[in-house]
Design a protein around this motif. Sequence first.
Motif, mmCIF file in Angstrom:
data_model
loop_
_atom_site.group_PDB
_atom_site.id
_atom_site.type_symbol
_atom_site.label_atom_id
_atom_site.label_comp_id
_atom_site.label_asym_id
_atom_site.label_seq_id
_atom_site.Cartn_x
_atom_site.Cartn_y
_atom_site.Cartn_z
ATOM 1 N N GLU A 173 1.022 -0.748 0.220
ATOM 2 C CA GLU A 173 0.316 -0.010 0.049
ATOM 3 C C GLU A 173 0.769 1.213 0.173
ATOM 4 O OE1 GLU A 173 -2.581 -0.918 3.634
ATOM 5 O OE2 GLU A 173 -3.889 -1.754 2.558
ATOM 6 N N ARG A 174 2.044 0.891 0.506
ATOM 7 C CA ARG A 174 2.927 2.599 0.908
ATOM 8 C C ARG A 174 3.406 2.378 -1.081
ATOM 9 N NH1 ARG A 174 8.305 3.180 4.399
ATOM 10 N NH2 ARG A 174 8.620 5.663 4.161
ATOM 11 N N LEU A 175 3.443 1.227 -1.344
ATOM 12 C CA LEU A 175 4.661 1.667 -2.877
ATOM 13 C C LEU A 175 3.381 2.543 -3.576
ATOM 14 C CD1 LEU A 175 6.499 -1.797 -3.652
ATOM 15 C CD2 LEU A 175 7.254 0.916 -3.656
ATOM 16 N N GLY A 176 1.799 1.704 -3.517
ATOM 17 C CA GLY A 176 1.146 2.021 -4.133
ATOM 18 C C GLY A 176 0.449 3.411 -3.905
ATOM 19 N N SER A 177 0.466 3.820 -3.129
ATOM 20 C CA SER A 177 0.360 5.198 -2.539
ATOM 21 C C SER A 177 1.813 6.146 -2.690
ATOM 22 C CB SER A 177 0.207 5.290 -0.918
ATOM 23 O OG SER A 177 0.030 6.882 -0.556
ATOM 24 N N LEU A 206 2.325 9.913 -10.077
ATOM 25 C CA LEU A 206 1.475 10.177 -11.428
ATOM 26 C C LEU A 206 1.333 11.434 -10.765
ATOM 27 C CD1 LEU A 206 0.046 6.806 -11.433
ATOM 28 C CD2 LEU A 206 2.017 7.313 -12.974
ATOM 29 N N ASP A 207 0.243 11.318 -9.887
ATOM 30 C CA ASP A 207 -0.442 13.339 -10.045
ATOM 31 C C ASP A 207 0.462 13.982 -10.376
ATOM 32 O OD1 ASP A 207 -3.185 12.077 -9.192
ATOM 33 O OD2 ASP A 207 -2.489 12.260 -6.961
ATOM 34 N N LEU A 208 1.664 14.032 -9.463
ATOM 35 C CA LEU A 208 2.156 15.328 -9.832
ATOM 36 C C LEU A 208 2.619 15.761 -11.121
ATOM 37 C CD1 LEU A 208 4.933 15.580 -6.827
ATOM 38 C CD2 LEU A 208 2.373 17.248 -7.398
ATOM 39 N N SER A 209 3.296 14.347 -11.855
ATOM 40 C CA SER A 209 3.449 14.270 -13.858
ATOM 41 C C SER A 209 2.053 15.051 -14.061
ATOM 42 C CB SER A 209 3.701 12.648 -13.528
ATOM 43 O OG SER A 209 4.142 12.511 -15.410
ATOM 44 N N GLY A 253 6.631 11.267 8.721
ATOM 45 C CA GLY A 253 6.041 11.967 7.800
ATOM 46 C C GLY A 253 5.739 11.850 6.266
ATOM 47 N N GLY A 254 5.128 9.958 6.233
ATOM 48 C CA GLY A 254 5.045 10.056 4.416
ATOM 49 C C GLY A 254 6.377 9.616 3.493
ATOM 50 N N THR A 255 5.805 10.168 2.822
ATOM 51 C CA THR A 255 6.622 10.640 1.186
ATOM 52 C C THR A 255 7.428 11.931 1.190
ATOM 53 O OG1 THR A 255 4.524 11.062 -0.248
ATOM 54 C CG2 THR A 255 5.692 8.382 0.351
ATOM 55 N N GLY A 256 6.517 13.089 2.129
ATOM 56 C CA GLY A 256 6.953 14.086 1.651
ATOM 57 C C GLY A 256 6.264 14.834 0.918
ATOM 58 N N LEU A 257 5.042 13.819 -0.006
ATOM 59 C CA LEU A 257 4.621 14.401 -1.123
ATOM 60 C C LEU A 257 3.247 15.277 -1.510
ATOM 61 C CD1 LEU A 257 5.355 12.189 -4.037
ATOM 62 C CD2 LEU A 257 6.210 14.232 -3.478
#
Length: 385
Positions: A189-193, A199-202, A342-346
């Motif tokens: 799930e972490r990889l998918g997130s 993809l959203d940022l792209s 802190g998550g991915t920072g995205l």
Amino acid sequence: MSGPGNGSGRTSRNGTAAGGGSDAGGGFKTRPWSDLRPFSIKAKLGLLVVVSVFITTGLLMVALRTDTELRFITIFSVIASMLITQFVAHSLTAPLDEMTTAARAMSHGDYTRRVRAGRRDELGDLAATINRMAADLEAVDQHRKELVANVSHELRTPCAALRAVLENVVDGVSEADPETMRTALRQTERLGSLVEHLLDLSRLDNGVVPLHARRFEVWPYLSGVLKEASMSRSASVLASGSGNASRTDVHLHLDVSPPELTAHADAERLHQVVANLIDNAVKHSPRHGRVTVRARRGAAPESLELEVQDEGPGIPEAERHHVFERFSRGAAVNPHGPGSDGGTGLGLAIARWAVDLHGGRIGVAESPRGCRILVTLPGTVKPSG
């Protein structure tokens, strides 16, 4: 015949009077001379021609008065003109050679090269433009390298954890029981997130995310976003088997005034903004803390102000302009306590881009306690797509 002040009555395509029209002050004006600067290449070439003509004329006058043979005058005129031309040509070609060297270096990936830009002519403007272009390319290249390094780092951690779990199962070190599978599921799930965020940022970077703005009531909309956030955290706890993977102890509070408040925005993109802000606030909240989502009318007509405030350690003023950058993580007072993940920072980067798509503003506002993120939407977003 044309009347006084009307020139010839004929206008050229570039808007200047053809055939010797007059300007507003009554003075004669032509386009070539209006673009001439004292130190421009045009002025230098014109001066070269004038000096060559004066030298030739002067030598001819000397020949007529001293009975000097014409062939000597011709030779002297050619030599003097060539020396002056060589001097002017060198002053023009030397900067071009330097710019060519810099451009060749940039084509091979060296963006640190700069050219001298002290001239006050067209070549000086070109040199300044090349330096700005080199600086922009250097910044983009540095950003690309940092992005690749950060993405590699973020992908390495869940991949390594997932590989370790699967290797233990294959080697018989651990059984493929529900707890082991839940651990693998969390990493997946972490990889998918992370991939979804990238993809959203792209899509946002490429400008392929259209806005479908509509008017909606704020209270039921935000209430649904908070409910989804609570359900998502509860589902994460059930999947992990413990309360460490998600913060169910943090209370979410909604404050909308007036209750009939409406907004005009893209509901899906605004959902990304609020959900990411709530997720960030929950991660940095203390145990049994409180996250408040407020909605108010903005100062401009039809504008909307959204606030998401937590009771965590807050963000130091020196770091506030970095928190919306990609892979940026705010500093926490206790890196091993609640909110240390802190998550991915995205998330905040996606929130900023979604707000920018609406033409709004997002930033860290002053707060006596915790962190307060303020979002302002103009309310005049035009539907697209």
